[in-house]
Design an enzyme around this catalytic site. Structure first.
Site, short mmCIF file in Angstrom:
data_model
loop_
_atom_site.label_atom_id
_atom_site.label_comp_id
_atom_site.label_asym_id
_atom_site.label_seq_id
_atom_site.Cartn_x
_atom_site.Cartn_y
_atom_site.Cartn_z
NE ARG B 292 34.27 44.13 33.01
CZ ARG B 292 35.27 43.98 33.88
NH1 ARG B 292 35.38 42.89 34.61
NH2 ARG B 292 36.17 44.93 34.02
CG HIS B 296 32.57 43.40 37.98
ND1 HIS B 296 32.21 42.20 37.40
CD2 HIS B 296 32.00 43.40 39.22
CE1 HIS B 296 31.47 41.50 38.25
NE2 HIS B 296 31.32 42.22 39.35
CE1 TYR B 305 39.73 44.81 35.55
CE2 TYR B 305 39.47 46.06 37.58
CZ TYR B 305 38.91 45.44 36.48
OH TYR B 305 37.56 45.45 36.30
#
Ligand SMILES: Cc1ncc(C[n+]2csc(CCOP(=O)(O)OP(=O)(O)O)c2C)c(N)n1
Ligand SMILES: [Mg+2]
Lengths: 340, 398
Positions: B292, B296, B305
């Protein structure tokens, strides 16, 4: 089974009064209870490193470690089911469900085990578990992110259900919920997450399962909870310009319901409007209407009216302003009641 | 193409550490960690540098024209994705779920499907949608908040996006059971179903139950898991100890890990899996190993993160660049072709923007439509009351 003891909420934080958002109030509540009791643990999706998608658990994993703040696998049945096992083992889990619409994969564990184990074991198993649920609409989200599922849980014996409406209550109610030996479904109005209020640690909180009159009035009574408390107060302020003097009651606890202040109010005003975002059919608002007509029958000047979401699935975001009760719909209901 | 028997043989253990002398539990677990590398099992036909490589089981004969078609698909869906992302940043969409980096996985899988096959997406499958003839114009409405999905899922054989993680896997298993019950499985003309889900989704009960059901009913279902390494902020190792494709064995069907940034390998493996299903040898699990590249969603900030070095490493494995290199190096495409695709992409983006900003607001009454197949008088009364109430404002009283 002896539940681990912890400091009671009379043990107020020593800090001076401070202005906090609801998110901060919740975060500080978690921190305070985790500091006071090593058995309090936080579990959920993205609650660790990220601090939760709303940042309610921000910084907790850094300070308390990965064994007390668990970034769990993506499974709500797993979150609730393992929290039950951990609680049997003496922990006090605080579970985060990322959004209201995602509680349903955990529904079976909540209804079949969480709600019933105390009963089935003649009280030998206590489940001091809090399930935090950001709920309700008004944030322009896609499907499944704006729901109000509280009635399903209030309908289930063995669960306690509360909803906070402001930062100060959010803080104290979460601390009290974590201290409670029963499972508590804790609903947080996500559209109010960023609102601010002053938290004065020297003011002791009222009991968790109690409602509160947040505005005194004499023309009619509005009983509401969660995100709709602000909407109702706004309606009362607007109504005052038209000579209406509305009383607003924040129910706070949905199961058990604390309706004594509502009865007292309705006996004075003779009129009750119940306001909630949730659809009305077979809901908490219907329960309140039934109880009030039973207790206050001779005081009522009009039927109990409800202002709620419609009996449809939550609509696309561009229609949510139509779906959600607003100031106008509340005042229209007051007018209807007065015209009865 | 490899035969089904291959899969009745025990596969090499994924846990070499377990056979070493007295490994610690931590060593065993470390040896099983799900995310590390693609590993030797990764099926690849086109390297990140654009070189064709052979694989003993999976072959793909493909014409230069088909290659150019795959390239065009990927460029167009990436461009639509970036435009939608920009539209969100400009306040025209409430949210966008980017597919950036997953173009090869989605186009490879999507182009393996036949018109008679069925597909059940999650919420990131804009590339698969493209292959099912669902234009990005039909997708942006749900992210603008005007509808819950605009296309006809029956006619397109492309189910609505499913946001509740994992739900669609059981729905797909049921649909595939129906294909079998209807006698549409067993020969070259057979039908099959493909269901899309993420690495995070593999922890949901619904996904495991779908594995069981599809297996027990020999359903013609391809489980297509895009392992993009992240479920919001959680890396795949929060969900599994062993590579996800190896889970299939426990349920009694084959699992294959394909390079999800290699459109050729994905196409070959997906075609093979669908063929297996058509002929009655389903289900099959495909783990498309990909990444990815963006956050998100537009609500997320991945820098909180994950390390930028990880993102930089994956940039070198870009799914589009390798096809471009392959096309150029072999003289399968010239400048005019690449320029033409770019121009087409610009046009698609313009069409999407124009469509998006002009989407009509839904009328309030729409909220009450289609709650039931057989209209409910009580709901009709509620709607009438609300519309009367709204009409009261028309006089400008409030
Ligand atoms: C039942 C449920 N729980 C939580 C969520 C919130 N959520 C949305 S996407 C996501 C992560 C999904 O990760 P993955 O399955 O890997 O798919 P990806 O987004 O990476 O494509 C989560 C936790 C959800 N949509 N549904
Ligand atoms: Mg993922």
């Amino acid at each position: 089974m002896a539940a681990p003891t912890m400091d009671r909420s009379t043990d107020t934080p020593s800090a001076a009064p401070q202005k906090i958002t609801m998110i901060k109030g919740l975060n500080q509540a978690l921190r305070a209870t985790m500091e006071a009791d090593p058995k309090v643990i936080v579990m959920g999706e993205d609650v660790g490193k990220l601090g939760g998608v709303f940042r309610v658990t921000d910084g907790l994993q850094k300070d308390f470690g990965e064994q007390r703040v668990l970034d769990t696998p993506l499974s709500e049945s797993g979150i609730i089911g393992t929290a039950i096992g951990l609680a049997i083992r003496g922990y006090r889990p605080v579970c985060e469900i990322q959004f209201d619409g995602f509680i349903f994969p955990g529904f079976d564990q909540i209804v079949s085990q969480l709600a019933k184990l105390h009963y089935r074991t003649q009280g030998r198993i206590k489940l001091p578990i809090v399930v935090r649920v950001p709920f309700g609409g008004g944030i322009g989200a896609v499907e499944h992110h704006s729901e109000s599922p509280e009635s399903y849980f209030a309908h289930t014996a063995g669960l306690k259900v509360v909803a906070c409406s402001n930062p100060v209550d959010a803080h104290w109610m979460l601390r009290q919920a974590i201290e409670c030996d029963d499972p508590v479904l804790f609903f947080e109005p996500k559209r109010r997450y960023h609102e601010k209020a002053e938290l004065d640690p020297s003011i002791a909180p009222q009991p968790l399962f109690s409602s509160r009159v947040v505005r005194k009035g004499s023309t009619a009574t509005i009983a509401t909870y969660g995100p709709m408390v602000k909407t109702s107060l706004d309606a009362a302020t607007a109504g005052a310009e038209d000579g209406l003097d509305l009383e607003v009651i924040d129910l706070r606890s949905l199961s058990p319901l604390d309706l004594a202040p509502v009865y007292e109010s309705v006996r004075r005003t003779g009129r009750l409007i119940v306001v909630s975002e949730a659809p009305s059919e077979a809901s908490i608002t219907g329960e309140i209407a039934a109880k009030v007509q039973q207790e206050c029958f001779y005081s009522l000047e009009a039927p109990v009216l409800r202002v709620t979401g419609f009996d449809t699935p939550y609509p696309p975001a561009k229609l949510e302003e139509n779906f959600l009760p607003d100031l106008d719909r509340v005042l229209a209901a007051v007018d209807r009641s007065l015209a009865w | 193409m490899s035969s089904p028997e291959r899969w009745s043989q025990p596969q090499p253990s994924g846990a070499p550490a377990a056979t070493a002398a007295q490994p610690t539990a931590e060593q065993v677990i470390a040896g099983l960690r799900a995310t590390s590398e693609g590993g030797p099992e990764l099926v690849q036909l086109l390297t990140p540098e654009g070189e064709r490589v052979d694989h003993p089981d999976f072959h793909l004969d493909i014409t230069p024209e088909e290659l150019r078609g795959l390239y065009r698909d990927m460029v167009l869906v990436r461009r639509a994705d970036r435009e939608a992302n920009a539209l969100q940043r400009q306040g025209q969409l409430g949210l966008w779920v980017p597919l950036l980096g997953q173009e090869a996985a989605q186009i490879g899988a999507g182009r393996a499907l036949r018109p008679t096959d069925m597909a059940f997406p999650s919420y990131r499958e804009h590339g698969v949608a493209w292959c099912r003839g669902v234009h990005p114009n039909e997708i942006v409405g749900m992210f603008r908040g005007v509808d819950h999905g605009a296309w006809d899922p029956v006619e397109r054989r492309f189910h609505p996006y499913t946001i509740v993680i994992g739900n669609q896997c059981l729905n797909a298993a049921g649909y595939a059971m129906g294909q079998r019950f209807d006698g549409k499985v067993g020969d070259d003309n057979g039908e099959a179903t493909m269901v899309f889900f993420g690495d995070g989704a593999t922890s949901q009960g619904d996904v495991h139950e779908a594995f069981v059901w599809a297996a027990v009913y020999d359903a013609p279902l391809v489980f297509f898991c895009q392992n993009n390494q992240w479920a919001i902020s959680e890396p795949t190792e929060r969900q599994s100890r062993l590579p996800l494709y190896q889970r299939a064995r426990g349920y009694g069907f084959p699992g294959i890990r394909v390079d999800g940034n290699d459109v050729l390998a994905t196409l070959a493996v997906a075609r093979w899996a669908l063929e297996e299903c058509r002929h009655g040898n389903g289900p099959v699990l495909i783990e498309a190993f990909t990444y990815r590249m963006d956050s998100h969603t537009t609500s997320d900030d991945a820098t909180r993160y994950r390390l930028s070095t990880e993102v930089e490493e994956w940039k070198l494995k870009d799914p589009i660049e390798r096809v471009k290199a392959h096309l150029s190096r072999n003289g399968f495409a010239d400048h005019d072709f690449f320029d033409g695709v770019e121009a087409e992409a610009d046009e698609l983006a313009a069409v999407l923007r124009e469509h998006c900003v002009n989407l009509p607001e839904p009328p309030p009454g729409r909220m009450f439509d289609n709650v039931y197949a057989e209209p409910s008088p009580a709901l009709r009364a509620q709607q009438d009351e609300y519309e009367t109430y709204l009409a009261g404002f028309a006089g400008g009283e409030h």
